[in-house]
Motif scaffolding. Structure first.
Motif, PDB file in Angstrom:
ATOM      1  N   ASP A   1      84.869 -12.449  71.895  1.00 17.97           N
ATOM      2  CA  ASP A   1      83.412 -12.525  71.740  1.00 17.97           C
ATOM      3  C   ASP A   1      82.994 -12.400  70.277  1.00 17.97           C
ATOM      4  N   LEU A   2      83.699 -11.549  69.524  1.00 20.57           N
ATOM      5  CA  LEU A   2      83.358 -11.416  68.101  1.00 20.57           C
ATOM      6  C   LEU A   2      83.622 -12.733  67.372  1.00 20.57           C
ATOM      7  N   LEU A   3      84.699 -13.404  67.760  1.00 21.95           N
ATOM      8  CA  LEU A   3      85.017 -14.700  67.147  1.00 21.95           C
ATOM      9  C   LEU A   3      83.895 -15.682  67.383  1.00 21.95           C
TER      10      LEU A   3
ATOM     11  N   MET B   1      78.018  -4.836  79.821  1.00 24.92           N
ATOM     12  CA  MET B   1      78.942  -5.089  78.715  1.00 24.92           C
ATOM     13  C   MET B   1      78.350  -4.595  77.394  1.00 24.92           C
ATOM     14  N   LEU B   2      77.079  -4.939  77.189  1.00 31.76           N
ATOM     15  CA  LEU B   2      76.349  -4.509  75.997  1.00 31.76           C
ATOM     16  C   LEU B   2      76.374  -2.982  75.885  1.00 31.76           C
TER      17      LEU B   2
ATOM     18  N   LYS C   1      90.926  -7.464  73.712  1.00 25.78           N
ATOM     19  CA  LYS C   1      91.052  -8.924  73.536  1.00 25.78           C
ATOM     20  C   LYS C   1      89.735  -9.621  73.850  1.00 25.78           C
ATOM     21  N   ASP C   2      89.094  -9.227  74.954  1.00 25.26           N
ATOM     22  CA  ASP C   2      87.801  -9.827  75.313  1.00 25.26           C
ATOM     23  C   ASP C   2      86.772  -9.582  74.207  1.00 25.26           C
ATOM     24  N   PHE C   3      86.819  -8.387  73.677  1.00 24.70           N
ATOM     25  CA  PHE C   3      85.895  -8.040  72.597  1.00 24.70           C
ATOM     26  C   PHE C   3      86.153  -8.942  71.383  1.00 24.70           C
TER      27      PHE C   3
END
Lengths: 203, 203
Positions: free
Chosen positions: A182-184, B144-145, A177-179
């Motif tokens: 961030d993509l959004l 994170m990266l 979900k966090d990913f």
């Protein structure tokens, strides 16, 4: 009517899928399926000839099973998108043997095609068609979002199924979900991402 | 001196790794290793006892091999980071049988630990320590990266190794690079990302 006629291809595949899910592909054999169906090996050998044919048919059966489990039900396109990811994560955690068979190469019969095949798949294409106007981004951006979510989610859960990483299902939900959030933010959507994400309910 | 003494553990593991890389884990057996070494099965059975012990030792051997292949040589931290990803992609394409064994669960003996284990690994920790001041971002952002690059790259190459996706090595390099460049733009680095990325040479 001889007994073998009652043992349909359909029944054999259902039994083979049960063995696969429960014990893994290495346990699937004409013998173990016969035991599952409480019949002789003859009708199975007669219907499929050899294990190569069986594996091919079982792959189709397993893919159909997996697709049903991941079928989104929401009419909201963001929620529908999450339902696919959520379904994929659950599939890996709940039926790791099936997951290994279809998505980690045991079947050897499941090839989607090139990198863009995720996007041309009918169900996915329909969803992308809804996503990009909703987010008010280009179709290309929505496609990128879609591809990256699939590849990343696969990366996460396949490492868990392989035993390389120890993560709970809840950890994976939250990481994915966090990913996604961030993509959004990489797209030029004007929607408030926090609001979009908070609308997602766990299905 | 009996012949069996000359067949060291080391020699047996090298031969086992050769069989693994060439023919896949299912071909690794005390018999096939003996054939590879041109000796009897006795010294191998004597050194390892059974296939469980052999698999465990072979896992260590394969992980060491893989780590050597991915060891970055550049003193530039961005290039070093890319060398790990590049090495991982090459490992999957050049030695898919080894990749399947170590990273896709065939070995059953390779567990890194929890999700953060990617970051605590000694070599990775040293690299992250260089990355975050260089990019002028927080250590958390660099972690994170790092995690996302590993998981995404694993997702891509494992789908290819599984036969689910058809992609060339060059396509994967480019997809992973684009992903990395976009992830960089999510951090608050003041560096010009185009310049950072263009400094990466294919190793």
């Amino acid at each position: 009517m001889p007994r073998s006629v009652q043992i349909t291809k359909e029944k054999i595949l259902t039994a083979a899928l049960d063995v696969l899910i429960r014990e893994g592909y290495s346990a699937v054999s004409i013998k173990s399926i016969a035991r599952e169906l409480n019949c002789s090996t003859q009708p199975i050998a007669w219907q499929f000839g050899n294990m190569d044919n069986m594996r091919e048919a079982l792959t189709m059966e397993a893919v159909t099973y997996a697709n049903k489990k991941m079928m989104p039900t929401s009419t909201d396109c963001i929620e529908a998108f999450w339902q696919i990811g959520y379904g994929y994560i659950n599939l890996a955690f709940n039926t790791p043997n099936l997951f290994r068979f279809v998505y980690m190469g045991e079947s050897k019969n499941y090839c989607r095609g090139g990198f863009n095949s995720f996007l041309t798949d009918k169900g996915n294409a329909v969803l992308i068609d809804k996503l990009y106007p909703y987010l008010n981004i280009s179709r290309e951006q929505a496609e990128m979002l879609f591809q990256r979510m699939i590849v990343y989610t696969h990366g996460m859960v396949s490492l868990v199924v392989a035993g390389v990483l120890n993560c709970t299902k809840e950890q994976v939900y939250s990481i994915v979900k966090d990913f996604g959030s961030d993509l959004l933010s990489l797209t030029d959507t004007a929607l408030d991402i926090g609001t979009v994400m908070s609308n997602i309910t766990e299905v």
